[in-house]
Design a protein around this motif. Structure first.
Motif, PDB file in Angstrom:
ATOM      1  N   LEU A  90       0.818  -1.210   0.000  1.00 43.63           N
ATOM      2  CA  LEU A  90       0.000   0.000   0.000  1.00 43.63           C
ATOM      3  C   LEU A  90       0.854   1.264   0.000  1.00 43.63           C
ATOM      4  CD1 LEU A  90      -2.934  -0.871   2.394  1.00 43.63           C
ATOM      5  CD2 LEU A  90      -3.004  -0.614  -0.069  1.00 43.63           C
ATOM      6  N   ALA A  98      -0.720  -0.852  -5.080  1.00 39.52           N
ATOM      7  CA  ALA A  98      -1.663  -0.420  -4.057  1.00 39.52           C
ATOM      8  C   ALA A  98      -3.106  -0.589  -4.547  1.00 39.52           C
ATOM      9  CB  ALA A  98      -1.393   1.031  -3.673  1.00 39.52           C
ATOM     10  N   ASP A  99      -3.342  -0.269  -5.820  1.00 39.71           N
ATOM     11  CA  ASP A  99      -4.680  -0.449  -6.387  1.00 39.71           C
ATOM     12  C   ASP A  99      -5.100  -1.914  -6.370  1.00 39.71           C
ATOM     13  OD1 ASP A  99      -4.958   2.205  -6.813  1.00 39.71           O
ATOM     14  OD2 ASP A  99      -4.641   2.143  -8.982  1.00 39.71           O
ATOM     15  N   SER A 102      -6.094  -2.897  -2.871  1.00 38.27           N
ATOM     16  CA  SER A 102      -7.437  -2.375  -2.597  1.00 38.27           C
ATOM     17  C   SER A 102      -8.491  -3.263  -3.231  1.00 38.27           C
ATOM     18  CB  SER A 102      -7.598  -0.964  -3.173  1.00 38.27           C
ATOM     19  OG  SER A 102      -6.825  -0.050  -2.448  1.00 38.27           O
ATOM     20  N   LYS A 103      -8.230  -3.676  -4.454  1.00 37.05           N
ATOM     21  CA  LYS A 103      -9.232  -4.401  -5.233  1.00 37.05           C
ATOM     22  C   LYS A 103      -9.512  -5.796  -4.676  1.00 37.05           C
ATOM     23  CE  LYS A 103      -8.548  -5.440  -9.571  1.00 37.05           C
ATOM     24  NZ  LYS A 103      -7.859  -5.140 -10.850  1.00 37.05           N
ATOM     25  N   VAL A 106      -9.182  -4.902   0.278  1.00 39.16           N
ATOM     26  CA  VAL A 106     -10.033  -3.905   0.949  1.00 39.16           C
ATOM     27  C   VAL A 106     -11.482  -3.991   0.458  1.00 39.16           C
ATOM     28  CG1 VAL A 106     -10.359  -1.450   1.458  1.00 39.16           C
ATOM     29  CG2 VAL A 106      -8.039  -2.366   1.254  1.00 39.16           C
ATOM     30  N   ALA A 107     -11.686  -3.976  -0.860  1.00 42.77           N
ATOM     31  CA  ALA A 107     -13.045  -3.914  -1.410  1.00 42.77           C
ATOM     32  C   ALA A 107     -13.929  -5.108  -0.993  1.00 42.77           C
ATOM     33  CB  ALA A 107     -13.003  -3.750  -2.928  1.00 42.77           C
ATOM     34  N   LEU A 110     -14.746  -4.870   2.802  1.00 45.03           N
ATOM     35  CA  LEU A 110     -15.693  -3.787   3.042  1.00 45.03           C
ATOM     36  C   LEU A 110     -17.102  -4.198   2.609  1.00 45.03           C
ATOM     37  CD1 LEU A 110     -16.236  -0.829   3.837  1.00 45.03           C
ATOM     38  CD2 LEU A 110     -15.443  -0.136   1.578  1.00 45.03           C
ATOM     39  N   VAL A 132     -18.165   1.842   6.362  1.00 47.19           N
ATOM     40  CA  VAL A 132     -16.787   2.316   6.141  1.00 47.19           C
ATOM     41  C   VAL A 132     -16.120   2.629   7.482  1.00 47.19           C
ATOM     42  CG1 VAL A 132     -15.364   4.142   5.141  1.00 47.19           C
ATOM     43  CG2 VAL A 132     -17.241   3.171   3.812  1.00 47.19           C
ATOM     44  N   LEU A 133     -16.851   3.286   8.386  1.00 46.50           N
ATOM     45  CA  LEU A 133     -16.301   3.590   9.710  1.00 46.50           C
ATOM     46  C   LEU A 133     -16.083   2.297  10.500  1.00 46.50           C
ATOM     47  CD1 LEU A 133     -18.398   6.760  10.697  1.00 46.50           C
ATOM     48  CD2 LEU A 133     -16.229   6.634   9.438  1.00 46.50           C
ATOM     49  N   PHE A 134     -17.015   1.363  10.346  1.00 44.71           N
ATOM     50  CA  PHE A 134     -16.889   0.089  11.046  1.00 44.71           C
ATOM     51  C   PHE A 134     -15.676  -0.691  10.541  1.00 44.71           C
ATOM     52  CE2 PHE A 134     -17.733  -4.450  11.623  1.00 44.71           C
ATOM     53  CZ  PHE A 134     -17.949  -4.476  12.992  1.00 44.71           C
ATOM     54  N   TYR A 135     -15.522  -0.767   9.232  1.00 43.97           N
ATOM     55  CA  TYR A 135     -14.358  -1.421   8.624  1.00 43.97           C
ATOM     56  C   TYR A 135     -13.071  -0.828   9.188  1.00 43.97           C
ATOM     57  CZ  TYR A 135     -10.740  -2.460   5.167  1.00 43.97           C
ATOM     58  OH  TYR A 135      -9.579  -2.841   4.572  1.00 43.97           O
ATOM     59  N   THR A 136     -12.999   0.516   9.202  1.00 44.32           N
ATOM     60  CA  THR A 136     -11.789   1.204   9.662  1.00 44.32           C
ATOM     61  C   THR A 136     -11.446   0.826  11.099  1.00 44.32           C
ATOM     62  OG1 THR A 136     -12.378   3.047   8.219  1.00 44.32           O
ATOM     63  CG2 THR A 136     -10.714   3.481   9.898  1.00 44.32           C
ATOM     64  N   ILE A 139     -10.724  -3.358  11.366  1.00 43.82           N
ATOM     65  CA  ILE A 139      -9.475  -3.781  10.717  1.00 43.82           C
ATOM     66  C   ILE A 139      -8.275  -3.083  11.369  1.00 43.82           C
ATOM     67  CG2 ILE A 139      -8.190  -3.893   8.534  1.00 43.82           C
ATOM     68  CD1 ILE A 139     -10.626  -5.799   8.750  1.00 43.82           C
TER      69      ILE A 139
ATOM     70  N   HIS B 144      -5.891   3.827  12.096  1.00 44.77           N
ATOM     71  CA  HIS B 144      -6.267   3.289  10.782  1.00 44.77           C
ATOM     72  C   HIS B 144      -7.091   4.266   9.951  1.00 44.77           C
ATOM     73  CE1 HIS B 144      -5.711  -0.306   8.428  1.00 44.77           C
ATOM     74  NE2 HIS B 144      -6.957  -0.273   8.019  1.00 44.77           N
ATOM     75  N   ALA B 151      -5.766   3.890   1.121  1.00 43.94           N
ATOM     76  CA  ALA B 151      -5.898   2.600   0.440  1.00 43.94           C
ATOM     77  C   ALA B 151      -7.354   2.357   0.052  1.00 43.94           C
ATOM     78  CB  ALA B 151      -5.412   1.475   1.334  1.00 43.94           C
ATOM     79  N   MET B 152      -8.259   2.826   0.932  1.00 51.28           N
ATOM     80  CA  MET B 152      -9.677   2.624   0.661  1.00 51.28           C
ATOM     81  C   MET B 152     -10.145   3.548  -0.457  1.00 51.28           C
ATOM     82  SD  MET B 152     -11.241   2.393   4.478  1.00 51.28           S
ATOM     83  CE  MET B 152     -12.814   1.704   3.939  1.00 51.28           C
ATOM     84  N   ARG B 154      -8.887   4.581  -3.158  1.00 50.21           N
ATOM     85  CA  ARG B 154      -8.644   4.201  -4.545  1.00 50.21           C
ATOM     86  C   ARG B 154      -9.716   3.291  -5.127  1.00 50.21           C
ATOM     87  NH1 ARG B 154      -2.547   5.120  -4.995  1.00 50.21           N
ATOM     88  NH2 ARG B 154      -1.969   4.555  -2.889  1.00 50.21           N
ATOM     89  N   ALA B 155      -9.720   2.053  -4.642  1.00 49.37           N
ATOM     90  CA  ALA B 155     -10.536   1.049  -5.326  1.00 49.37           C
ATOM     91  C   ALA B 155     -11.989   1.051  -4.884  1.00 49.37           C
ATOM     92  CB  ALA B 155      -9.933  -0.330  -5.112  1.00 49.37           C
ATOM     93  N   THR B 156     -12.282   1.748  -3.773  1.00 52.03           N
ATOM     94  CA  THR B 156     -13.605   1.559  -3.205  1.00 52.03           C
ATOM     95  C   THR B 156     -14.463   2.813  -3.263  1.00 52.03           C
ATOM     96  OG1 THR B 156     -12.661   2.107  -1.065  1.00 52.03           O
ATOM     97  CG2 THR B 156     -12.787  -0.222  -1.614  1.00 52.03           C
ATOM     98  N   TYR B 169     -16.236   9.889  12.688  1.00 54.18           N
ATOM     99  CA  TYR B 169     -15.451   8.787  13.245  1.00 54.18           C
ATOM    100  C   TYR B 169     -15.361   8.899  14.769  1.00 54.18           C
ATOM    101  CZ  TYR B 169     -12.124   4.921  13.115  1.00 54.18           C
ATOM    102  OH  TYR B 169     -11.520   3.697  13.268  1.00 54.18           O
ATOM    103  N   HIS B 172     -18.619   7.622  15.991  1.00 58.86           N
ATOM    104  CA  HIS B 172     -18.641   6.162  15.810  1.00 58.86           C
ATOM    105  C   HIS B 172     -17.808   5.465  16.887  1.00 58.86           C
ATOM    106  CE1 HIS B 172     -18.062   2.216  13.912  1.00 58.86           C
ATOM    107  NE2 HIS B 172     -16.761   2.410  14.043  1.00 58.86           N
TER     108      HIS B 172
END
Lengths: 192, 192
Positions: A90, A98-99, A102-103, A106-107, A110, A132-136, A139, B144, B151-152, B154-156, B169, B172
Motif C-alpha cells: 500500500l 496499491a490499487d 485495494s481491489k 479492501v473492497a 468492506l 466504512v467507519l466500522f471497517y476502519t 481492521i 487506521h 488505500a480505501m 482508490r478502489a472503493t 469517526y 462512531h
C-alpha cells in the motif's frame, strides 16, 4: 518470509529456496512486487471465500460477527507476512500495486461488512452503523496487534504475540465490539 | 512536511525553509531522524500533558474516555505527519529511534489507559478490561482512519478524511467503545 520473519527477500533468494530458475520466476511474476502480490492474492482469495461461506450460515449476525473477528486475527497470526505485505504494497511508489491490494483485499472485506451490518440491523441485533467507519475501526484494531506490538515490547515490557495473546485479543475484541466497555448499569443510565 | 504532505524531506530542505544554516541543523539534531524525533517528542509532550489534565478533571471516567477518543483522532488530524512519523520511526533499522518513540509516545499513553480503566472499573462504570489489549484496539482503530484511508479511497470510492469524516469517526468510536454494536435488547439477551 516466515523463515526470516521479514519481507526483505530477493527474487533470487526465492528461486534458490524453491529450486526454480531465477529467470523463470522473473518471467512469470515480472518483479518482486508481482510475486508478493500473487502470494497475497492467493491467501486473500481463500479468506474471502471463507467470508461468503460464513455469511450463508444459518446463525445470527452476532455469531457471524464474532466468528469473523476471530477469523481476521487468526489469519494475521497464521500468515505473519500478510500484514507486513499489505502495509508494504500500500505504500509502494508503484500505485498499481496499491490499487491491486485495494481491489482484492479492501473492497471485498468492506463489501462483507456492509452486508453483515445490514443483516444485523434488519434482524434488530445491531445498531445502525456506517460500514466504512466500522471497517476502519475493526481492521485497524486487529491490524495493530501485529503492527504495533513490537513497538510496545521494547520500552513497555509487553511480550510478543503468542497463541495465548491471540486468544485473549479475540475475546477482548468480541466483547468490545459487541457490548462496549460500559457495564450494563452505566449503559442503561446513558440510554435513559 | 504539512506543505508537501510527505515525510520525505531532507535536512537541507528544512534548513532552506527555516532560513537556518544546514550545518547548524545537522550539529543540533545529528541527522534527519534526530530532527524528526525532536519534532515528535515536542508534539507528544503537549498531548501527554493534556492527558494528565484530563485525568484530574472532576468528571466521570466515561466522560474522560469520550474526550480522550476525540483528542486522539483530532491530534492525528491536526498533525498529519505525526502518524506517518511514528510508523516511519518504529520501522527504522535504527532501533534507538524506535525505542525513543516507545518511551515518549507508547509508554505514557499506555500508562494513561491503565489509570483511566482502573478509575472506571472502581467507579462501577467499566467492565474489567486489560489495558494492553485496550490500548492496542483503541490506538489501532484511531490510527487506521489516517493510515488505511488512502488505500480505501482508490478502489472503493471512499473519499479522503475531512473535518466531517473526523467528526463522524469520533462519534462512531465513542459509541462503539462505550456501548458496542449490539442493541440493548440483544445485549440483555446475551447477558441473561
Amino acid at each position: 518470509m516466515i523463515e526470516r520473519s521479514s519481507i526483505e527477500i530477493s527474487l533470487s533468494d526465492i528461486a534458490q529456496k524453491s529450486g526454480a530458475n531465477a529467470a523463470l520466476v522473473k518471467y512469470h511474476f515480472g518483479n518482486k512486487d508481482g510475486l508478493l502480490l500473487a502470494l497475497l492474492a492467493r491467501d486473500a482469495a481463500t479468506e474471502m471465500s471463507n467470508l461468503e461461506y460464513l455469511l450463508a450460515q444459518p446463525i445470527t449476525a452476532t455469531a457471524k460477527l464474532k466468528l469473523h473477528i476471530g477469523g481476521i486475527i487468526r489469519a494475521y497470526y497464521r500468515f505473519p507476512y500478510m500484514n507486513r505485505l499489505i502495509h508494504y504494497l500500500l505504500h509502494e511508489t508503484n500505485t498499481a500495486s496499491a490499487d491491486e491490494v485495494s481491489k482484492f483485499f479492501v473492497a471485498p472485506l468492506l463489501d462483507f461488512h456492509r452486508r453483515l451490518l445490514a443483516e444485523g440491523v434488519s434482524q434488530g441485533e445491531f445498531r445502525a452503523t456506517d460500514p466504512v467507519l466500522f471497517y476502519t475501526s475493526l481492521i485497524g484494531a486487529c491490524d495493530h496487534l501485529f503492527f504495533g506490538r513490537h513497538a510496545m515490547s521494547r520500552a513497555t515490557g509487553v511480550g510478543p504475540v503468542t497463541d495465548d495473546v491471540c486468544r485473549q485479543y479475540i475475546k477482548h475484541m468480541e466483547t468490545l465490539i459487541c457490548g462496549g466497555i460500559l457495564t450494563q448499569v452505566e449503559e442503561a443510565a446513558a440510554a435513559g
